[in-house]
Design an enzyme around this catalytic site. Sequence first.
Site, PDB file in Angstrom:
ATOM      1  N   TYR A 101       0.971  -1.372  -0.166  1.00  0.00           N
ATOM      2  CA  TYR A 101       0.082  -0.122   0.361  1.00  0.00           C
ATOM      3  C   TYR A 101       0.580   1.272   0.040  1.00  0.00           C
ATOM      4  O   TYR A 101       1.698   1.353   0.916  1.00  0.00           O
ATOM      5  CB  TYR A 101      -0.627   0.219   1.424  1.00  0.00           C
ATOM      6  CG  TYR A 101      -1.391   0.952   1.519  1.00  0.00           C
ATOM      7  CD1 TYR A 101      -2.762   1.515   0.908  1.00  0.00           C
ATOM      8  CD2 TYR A 101      -1.081   2.439   1.666  1.00  0.00           C
ATOM      9  CE1 TYR A 101      -3.914   2.783   1.087  1.00  0.00           C
ATOM     10  CE2 TYR A 101      -2.051   4.229   2.324  1.00  0.00           C
ATOM     11  CZ  TYR A 101      -2.971   3.841   1.324  1.00  0.00           C
ATOM     12  OH  TYR A 101      -3.919   5.267   1.624  1.00  0.00           O
ATOM     13  N   GLU A 185      -3.209   7.214  -4.660  1.00  0.00           N
ATOM     14  CA  GLU A 185      -3.160   6.202  -3.724  1.00  0.00           C
ATOM     15  C   GLU A 185      -2.869   5.032  -4.728  1.00  0.00           C
ATOM     16  O   GLU A 185      -3.872   5.380  -5.622  1.00  0.00           O
ATOM     17  CB  GLU A 185      -4.510   5.927  -2.779  1.00  0.00           C
ATOM     18  CG  GLU A 185      -4.306   4.486  -1.551  1.00  0.00           C
ATOM     19  CD  GLU A 185      -5.828   4.436  -1.474  1.00  0.00           C
ATOM     20  OE1 GLU A 185      -5.656   5.035  -0.157  1.00  0.00           O
ATOM     21  OE2 GLU A 185      -7.001   4.254  -1.923  1.00  0.00           O
TER      22      GLU A 185
END
Length: 391
Positions: A101, A185
Site C-alpha cells: 500500500y 493512492e
Amino acid sequence: MDLFEHQARELFAEHGIAVPDVEVVRRPADARGAAERLGGRVVVKAQVRTGGRGKAGGVKLAADPVAAELTARQILGMDIKGHRVREVMLARPVDIEAEFYVSYVLDRAAGTFLAIASAEGGMEIEEVAATRPEAVARIPVDPAEGVTEAKAAEIAAAAGLPPAVVPVLRALWRVLVREDALLVEVNPLVRTTNGLIVALDGKVTLDDNARFRHERWGGGEGEADGEGQGGGDVGLDPDVDPLEAAAAAKGLNYVKLDGEVGVIGNGAGLVMSTLDVVAGCGARPANFLDIGGGASAQVMADGLGVILSDPAVRSVFVNVFGGITACDAVADGIVRALESVTLTRPLVVRLDGNNAARGRAILAERAHPLVEQADTMDGAARQAAALAHAG
Ligand code: GDP
Ligand code: MN
C-alpha cells in the site's frame, strides 16, 4: 474531484509507473473483443468513484472472452455503495507475489503532506491500519523538498518495502505535484512473480481549485457523451447535494446546512459571522451563501431562487455591509430580483455601511409585504429566527 481508476492509471503511466494493459467498455458486448485483444484472460473491474469494489463483487477474474462478456454484464449496472457502474475496465491479469500500500495525502491538520505505506497492502488494509497501526508507516513529506531519492528510500525502509519501489514512490510524488492532486493512492502496488513493481489500482483526488488546469478530465459542466461521468455531474452524482449542484451551476458560493433560516451575505467572513449570530438566536442556518460583491439582480435572484427551493427554509436573512458595492445597489438588486422570484417565505434585510440610508429607502418604497428591514445584524437575526419559528 475523484478520478476513476482508469484515469488514475493513465496518469500513472504518463509519469512512468508500470500499469497493466487495459480497455474500458460500457457495453457487455464490447467486453468480448476487448478481452480477446488483451490475451483472453482478464480482470473485469467496475469503474466507480469509491473503494472496496473487490469486496462488493466489482472486481472479478474472467478466464476467457466469453466469460469476460458475462462478467461485464454482471458488473455493469451494479450499485456499489450508491455508485452505479456505467463502465468496466478490463485488465490483463498480473501474477502477484506481494501486495503493498502506498499513498500521499495532504495532512491539513499537520500542515504538510504525508506518505503512508505498508508492506501489507490489498483489500484488508483498513483492517491492518485499525488493528496493527505499526504495520503502516506514516512519514511527513515537506512539499518544498518533495520525495527525493533519500526520502523515497526512507519511506520504503519504514514500511518494509523492497528498494525496487523507490522509483515508483518518486514518480507517484510527481503525479501529485504535476496533476495538482490532494491524494494519490495505490492499493495494491504489487511485486509480480517476475519481480516487476506494478500499480494494480489507483485513486487520485484532484484539487478542484486547479480544475481549470486539467480540463481533460471534464467534470465541470458535464461531458461530451452526456452520461454525467464527470466530477460535477449535476444531479447524477449521489455525493453532490442537489441544491449545491444547482447553486454551483449558477456560479454561487453556496453550502447547504441543516437549519431553517436561509442566509445571504456579502463576503465570506460576514456570512460566517451571520451563521453564528443566527445560531446564537436559537435558530439554525439553512445554508452558507456568499454573493461577494454581487449586487446584481441576477445574483440576488439566483441566490434567492436556490434558498427558496430548499423546503426546510422558513425565513431568509439577507445581511449586507455595503463597501465598494454600496447598499443602494444591493437594494436595487433585491427589488429587481423580486420581479423574477416569487417570495414564498419572509425576508429580513439588514443593510449597513456605504449608502445604507439610501438602500433602506429603496426597500421601504418597494414595501413588499414579505420583506422586513432591521437596523442591526443581531436584531435582524432575532427577527429571522422568530419568523422561522412562527412560520
Ligand atoms: P478495490 O477493491 O476497489 O480496491 O479494487 P482493486 O483494484 O484493488 O482490486 C481488488 C483486489 O483484486 C486487489 O487487491 C487484488 O488482490 C485483486 N486483483 C486486482 N487485479 C488483479 C490481477 O491482475 N491479478 C490478481 N492476481 N489479482 C488482482
Ligand atoms: Mn484497491
